[in-house]
Enzyme design. Structure first.
Site, PDB file in Angstrom:
ATOM      1  CG  HIS A 123      -1.954  -1.049   1.235  1.00  0.00           C
ATOM      2  ND1 HIS A 123      -2.838  -1.237   0.195  1.00  0.00           N
ATOM      3  CD2 HIS A 123      -2.231  -2.020   2.147  1.00  0.00           C
ATOM      4  CE1 HIS A 123      -3.620  -2.286   0.480  1.00  0.00           C
ATOM      5  NE2 HIS A 123      -3.265  -2.780   1.644  1.00  0.00           N
ATOM      6  CG  ASP A 159      -2.611  -8.563   0.809  1.00  0.00           C
ATOM      7  OD1 ASP A 159      -1.849  -8.808   1.757  1.00  0.00           O
ATOM      8  OD2 ASP A 159      -3.655  -7.870   0.933  1.00  0.00           O
ATOM      9  CG  HIS A 161      -6.262  -5.452   1.808  1.00  0.00           C
ATOM     10  ND1 HIS A 161      -5.696  -6.304   2.728  1.00  0.00           N
ATOM     11  CD2 HIS A 161      -7.401  -4.983   2.360  1.00  0.00           C
ATOM     12  CE1 HIS A 161      -6.473  -6.330   3.821  1.00  0.00           C
ATOM     13  NE2 HIS A 161      -7.511  -5.542   3.611  1.00  0.00           N
ATOM     14  CG  ASP A 246      -4.641 -10.055   3.591  1.00  0.00           C
ATOM     15  OD1 ASP A 246      -4.377 -10.588   2.486  1.00  0.00           O
ATOM     16  OD2 ASP A 246      -4.359  -8.875   3.838  1.00  0.00           O
TER      17      ASP A 246
HETATM   18 ZN   LIG Z   1      -3.858  -7.250   2.820  1.00  0.00          ZN
END
Ligand SMILES: [Zn+2]
Length: 346
Positions: A123, A159, A161, A246
Site C-alpha cells: 500500500h 493479498d 487487498h 489475508d
Molecule cells: Zn492485505
C-alpha cells in the site's frame, strides 16, 4: 539450486498500538517458520538495510526523509499506519530483505527466495505511508532487479487487498507487470478492472477484482485464464509474489474463503511459470495475513512448494456451492480486456 529465506527476529521491533492487526506477534510466526526450515537444512540469512539510493528508485527523497525523521518516535501517519521508535530501521530491513532476495536470485546462487518481512509494503505509495505500510518492499525489489539487468519483472499480488502503491509506482512502466487478485469493492478502493496502466505502461497492469466470499475454485479459474497466460505472454526474467495471506478463510480482515492449500496451489502455478520463463527465478515477499495460525501454515506451504520437487498444482475443493462462478468469470473477462490492449499496440 536451492531456496533461501531472508529473515531476522528484529521484525518484531516495529510496534503498533494494542489491538492493531499488523502486530509484532506476526514476526514471531516468521521466526517459527524460519527456524523450522533452518532445522531442515534450508539456508536462512539476515537482511541488510536498504540504502537511500535503493529506496529512491521508488520513493520520493522527501518522503524517505520524513520516514527517517520518525526515528525514536511513536506517530500515527494515517488512521491505520503507525511508527514506533525503531520503525524506520525495521522498514529499511524489510525493503533490504527483498533486495537481498533479488540479488541472490538474479546472481543465480539461489533459484528462489522468500523474504519474511514486516511492516508490509504494497500500500505504500511513492510519497505516502498507507495501510500499515511504510516502504514498498516488493517495488524496491523489482526496481533493484531492473537495475541488476532484469529486462522484465512480473509482480503477482494475491493479498486480499489491492496493492495501490505497487500499481501506481509502476503504472507507466511497461517493464514491470503488476497482476493483482483482490476483494472488491474493499480497502483501499483501487483495483477496478479498467485500471490497466497508463501511457507506455498501458496493458501492463492487470486487475482481477473479486466479490467478497470468493473460494478456491474462483481463484483457480483466475489463475488458469488470466494470471498464468498473461505471465507467459509477458515472459518475465523474474517473478515476484506479494504474498499476503489475508484471503484465507480464517483471516479477521478479509472476506475470502481460501485455505492453506489454495496458497500452495497459487504459489505452485507461479513456480511453474517461472520455470518456463526464467529458469525458476521467483521471490515471495510477505504482505498481509492477520490470523496467526493461517499466516504460519500458509507461509509454510509457500516455502514447501518452492523447496519441493516441481509438481502440478493441486487446487483444493472448497465444498461450497459455487454460485460465484459467474462473477469470477466476469472478472476474468474484464481483466483480459485491458491486457489484450497490449496486443493491439504491438
Ligand atoms: Zn492485505
Amino acid at each position: 539450486m536451492s531456496v533461501i529465506l531472508v529473515h531476522t527476529d528484529r521484525f518484531a521491533e516495529h510496534q503498533t498500538p494494542p489491538g492493531h492487526p499488523e502486530r509484532p506477534e506476526r514476526a514471531e510466526v516468521f521466526d517459527a517458520v524460519a527456524s523450522r526450515w533452518r532445522k531442515k537444512g534450508t539456508e536462512v540469512v539476515a537482511p541488510r538495510a536498504a540504502t537511500s539510493e535503493q529506496l529512491a528508485r521508488v520513493h520520493d527523497p522527501d518522503y524517505i526523509r520524513r520516514i527517517s525523521e520518525t526515528t525514536g518516535r511513536a506517530l500515527a501517519l494515517d488512521p491505520d499506519t503507525y511508527t514506533s521508535p525503531e520503525s524506520y530501521d525495521i522498514a529499511l530491513l524489510a525493503a533490504g530483505a527483498t533486495i537481498d532476495a533479488v540479488e541472490r536470485v538474479m546472481a543465480g546462487t539461489h533459484r528462489a527466495a522468500v523474504a519474511m518481512v514486516r511492516p508490509p509494503g504494497h500500500h505504500a505509495e511513492r510519497s505516502r505511508a498507507m495501510g500499515f505500510c511504510l516502504f514498498n518492499n516488493v517495488a524496491c525489489g523489482a526496481a533493484h532487479a531492473r537495475a541488476l539487468g532484469a529486462r522484465r519483472v512480473a509482480i503477482v499480488d494475491y493479498d486480499v487487498h489491492h496493492g495501490n502503491g505497487t500499481q501506481h509506482i509502476f503504472e507507466i512502466d511497461p517493464y514491470v507487470l503488476y497482476v493483482s487478485t483482490h476483494q472488491y469493492p474493499y480497502y483501499p478502493g483501487t483495483g477496478a478492472a479498467d485500471e490497466i496502466g497508463r501511457d507506455a505502461g498501458r496493458g501492463f497492469t492487470v486487475n482481477v477484482p473479486l466479490e467478497v466470499g470468493a473460494v478456491s475454485e474462483d481463484y483457480e479459474l483466475v489463475f488458469a485464464r488470466v494470471v498464468t497466460p498473461v505471465l507467459r505472454q509477458f515472459e518475465p526474467d523474474l517473478v515476484m509474489i506479494s504474498a499476503g495471506f489475508d484471503a484465507h478463510e480464517s483471516d479477521p480482515l478479509g472476506g475470502m474463503r481460501l485455505t492453506t492449500e489454495s496458497f500452495a496451489a497459487m504459489t505452485l502455478e507461479l513456480r511453474a511459470v517461472a520455470e518456463e520463463c526464467c529458469r525458476g527465478r521467483l521471490i515471495a515477499v510477505t504482505e498481509g495475513g492477520y490470523d496467526l495460525h493461517a499466516l504460519g501454515t500458509s507461509l509454510d506451504a509457500v516455502v514447501t512448494t518452492l523447496t519441493g520437487p516441481a509438481a502440478s498444482p493441486r487446487w483444493p475443493s472448497s465444498g461450497i456451492p459455487s454460485s460465484r462462478g459467474g462473477s469470477a468469470a466476469e472478472a476474468v473477462g474484464r481483466a483480459l480486456t485491458g491486457f489484450w490492449a497490449l496486443d493491439d499496440r504491438r
